[in-house]
Design a protein around this motif. Structure first.
Motif, PDB file in Angstrom:
ATOM      1  N   TYR A 396       0.854  -1.198   0.000  1.00 12.62           N
ATOM      2  CA  TYR A 396       0.000   0.000   0.000  1.00 12.62           C
ATOM      3  C   TYR A 396       0.885   1.242   0.000  1.00 12.62           C
ATOM      4  O   TYR A 396       0.617   2.219  -0.713  1.00 12.62           O
ATOM      5  CB  TYR A 396      -0.914  -0.012   1.232  1.00 12.62           C
ATOM      6  CG  TYR A 396      -1.717   1.251   1.394  1.00 12.62           C
ATOM      7  CD1 TYR A 396      -2.830   1.500   0.596  1.00 12.62           C
ATOM      8  CD2 TYR A 396      -1.355   2.198   2.358  1.00 12.62           C
ATOM      9  CE1 TYR A 396      -3.574   2.666   0.737  1.00 12.62           C
ATOM     10  CE2 TYR A 396      -2.088   3.365   2.508  1.00 12.62           C
ATOM     11  CZ  TYR A 396      -3.195   3.602   1.699  1.00 12.62           C
ATOM     12  OH  TYR A 396      -3.920   4.755   1.841  1.00 12.62           O
ATOM     13  N   LYS A 397       1.959   1.211   0.779  1.00 10.84           N
ATOM     14  CA  LYS A 397       2.903   2.318   0.853  1.00 10.84           C
ATOM     15  C   LYS A 397       3.583   2.542  -0.504  1.00 10.84           C
ATOM     16  O   LYS A 397       3.759   3.685  -0.945  1.00 10.84           O
ATOM     17  CB  LYS A 397       3.948   1.995   1.929  1.00 10.84           C
ATOM     18  CG  LYS A 397       4.874   3.143   2.264  1.00 10.84           C
ATOM     19  CD  LYS A 397       5.854   2.723   3.357  1.00 10.84           C
ATOM     20  CE  LYS A 397       6.896   3.810   3.570  1.00 10.84           C
ATOM     21  NZ  LYS A 397       7.928   3.396   4.540  1.00 10.84           N
ATOM     22  N   LYS A 400       1.164   4.270  -2.869  1.00 10.92           N
ATOM     23  CA  LYS A 400       1.021   5.693  -2.530  1.00 10.92           C
ATOM     24  C   LYS A 400       2.209   6.492  -3.061  1.00 10.92           C
ATOM     25  O   LYS A 400       2.045   7.593  -3.598  1.00 10.92           O
ATOM     26  CB  LYS A 400       0.925   5.857  -1.006  1.00 10.92           C
ATOM     27  CG  LYS A 400      -0.357   5.309  -0.400  1.00 10.92           C
ATOM     28  CD  LYS A 400      -1.578   6.128  -0.731  1.00 10.92           C
ATOM     29  CE  LYS A 400      -1.646   7.388   0.086  1.00 10.92           C
ATOM     30  NZ  LYS A 400      -2.883   8.170  -0.188  1.00 10.92           N
ATOM     31  N   ASP A 403       1.888   6.843  -6.848  1.00  4.77           N
ATOM     32  CA  ASP A 403       0.845   7.824  -7.183  1.00  4.77           C
ATOM     33  C   ASP A 403       1.360   9.253  -7.015  1.00  4.77           C
ATOM     34  O   ASP A 403       1.089  10.128  -7.845  1.00  4.77           O
ATOM     35  CB  ASP A 403      -0.391   7.617  -6.286  1.00  4.77           C
ATOM     36  CG  ASP A 403      -1.172   6.382  -6.681  1.00  4.77           C
ATOM     37  OD1 ASP A 403      -0.953   5.880  -7.802  1.00  4.77           O
ATOM     38  OD2 ASP A 403      -1.986   5.905  -5.863  1.00  4.77           O
ATOM     39  N   THR A 404       2.134   9.453  -5.938  1.00  7.21           N
ATOM     40  CA  THR A 404       2.706  10.782  -5.681  1.00  7.21           C
ATOM     41  C   THR A 404       3.685  11.173  -6.783  1.00  7.21           C
ATOM     42  O   THR A 404       3.657  12.304  -7.288  1.00  7.21           O
ATOM     43  CB  THR A 404       3.428  10.800  -4.316  1.00  7.21           C
ATOM     44  OG1 THR A 404       2.521  10.408  -3.302  1.00  7.21           O
ATOM     45  CG2 THR A 404       3.965  12.190  -4.004  1.00  7.21           C
TER      46      THR A 404
END
Length: 412
Positions: A396-397, A400, A403-404
């Protein structure tokens, strides 16, 4: 049919036929040796030691083997490993036929098999892509290979139970030696492209370093290998305890043990059939999560069961989860690794799957000397769910972070 598309390739079909017979013999012998060793010693630790010496070469040699195989003719390497494996099977068959039940000799021959397998398994996985005519059939070939392995895991122990009761241990070991005849015959029928030797001087240590750097940079692959490593260390060695579960917990005999072995095999086979029908490869991540949960639950069911049949259901679930997880990770690696790194990354996969298992078998066997078997199984299940939680959080990290990065690129 879509589920058997890889069998249209002549070389893979020959590989599939030969290995089907050979793996059947392997599982007959594997079942017989586990039962024989526990019958002679009554020690879970010695059972773990036999598994340890049979698989520890995979952990120690796999990274070197991956670099070695990259510059060799894989086809010739596989033929040589099969001849050596046949020799090892013959020596073990002679030992048992003469009723020379020497644990040291069995340990040494298990170590010999482990060294051979370190080369053979890596070679077979790396060679898989060369056996199919259409590269899009590779996932199907991997899944069929898994299905073949696990069908042998169902039938082999069942046959071993019959052979142990009717003819004794020696017949099981002789059967394994004879099973190498068809695999060698099929290997010599294969027609593979001529090998072009790379004359460039290769530094194995540099290759190892490059492979490690690549794995470290591919965070999804790294996280999957770490999850598989932990499961191989702490959960997959539950199979080492099957003779103890059969004899001590359920007061059974060799038939009880073969029922348990076959139950694990049935679960593994169901998993392999599922993988052959998996159309969307993006579902691999979901398969990894679901299979890990199923394995943890399966071990919990075994720990709390008080009948052979309920324990068998837990073993089916454990086998299903174990193979679905490893096959999903294997397929992901094969599809997402750049070609020039494939052998090296596969060697890390094998090190994670098979290489960590011997250490885990030794640890679990030692723990089982002091804690009862049910407690050990329950502990394994809990550790599996805990490690999966860390895996999901880490991925999940990663998502993220990606995506950033993507938003920053789009803004620029």
């Amino acid at each position: 049919m879509e589920s058997f598309i890889a069998l249209k390739s002549r070389n893979f079909k020959l590989f599939f036929i030969g290995q089907s017979v050979s793996l059947l013999g392997t599982w007959i012998q594997k079942t017989a040796i586990a039962w024989l060793v526990y019958k002679l010693t009554g020690s879970p630790f010695i059972l773990g030691l036999i598994v340890f010496v049979g698989l520890i070469p995979t952990l120690l040699l796999s990274p070197y083997v991956g670099s070695f195989i990259e510059r060799c003719h894989k086809y010739k390497v596989m033929k040589n490993t099969q001849w050596l494996a046949a020799l090892q099977a013959l020596l073990l068959a002679i030992l048992i036929y003469l009723k020379y039940y020497n644990i040291t000799a069995i340990v040494l021959l298990s170590l010999m098999q482990g060294v051979i397998n370190a080369f053979d398994v890596t070679c077979r996985q790396a060679m898989m892509i060369d056996l199919v005519d259409d590269k899009e059939a590779l996932p199907n070939a991997i899944a069929l290979n898994s299905a073949m392995t696990n069908l042998a895991r169902v039938i082999g122990p069942a046959l071993a139970g019959v052979l142990l009761s009717a003819f004794g241990e020696d017949f099981c070991f002789i059967s394994n030696f004879l099973s190498f005849i068809p695999v060698l015959y099929c290997l010599y029928l294969m027609k593979l492209p001529a090998f072009i030797k790379n004359e460039e001087e290769i530094n194995v240590l540099n290759k190892l370093k490059e492979g490690f750097i690549y794995v470290k940079s591919e965070k999804r692959i790294l996280s999957q290998l770490l999850l598989l490593s932990f499961f191989s260390l702490m959960l997959i060695p539950f199979t080492t305890l099957l003779p103890v579960l059969a004899k001590e917990v359920f007061n059974g005999n060799s038939q009880t043990f073969t029922i348990f072995e076959s139950a694990v095999g049935i679960g593994a086979l169901i998993s392999a059939i599922y993988m052959t029908s998996l159309k969307k490869m993006e579902k691999l991540y979901n398969s990894i999560i679901l299979s890990s949960i199923i394995m943890g639950i399966g071990l919990g069911i075994i720990a709390f069961s008080h009948t052979i049949w309920l324990a068998s259901i837990g073993l089916v679930l454990s086998g299903l989860g174990m193979i679905c997880q490893s096959a999903s990770i294997n397929t992901y690696i094969q599809l997402h690794t750049v070609p020039e790194m494939r052998s090296r990354v596969i060697s890390y996969y094998i090190m994670a799957f098979l290489g960590m298992t011997p250490i885990g078998s030794l640890i679990i066997g030692l723990i089982a000397e002091f804690l009862n078997t049910r407690t050990v199984l329950l502990l394994e299940g809990f550790l599996g769910i805990f490690s999966l939680s860390l895996f999901v959080w880490y991925n999940y990290k990663i998502e993220k972070e990606l995506d950033t990065e993507l938003k920053i690129i789009n803004e620029e």
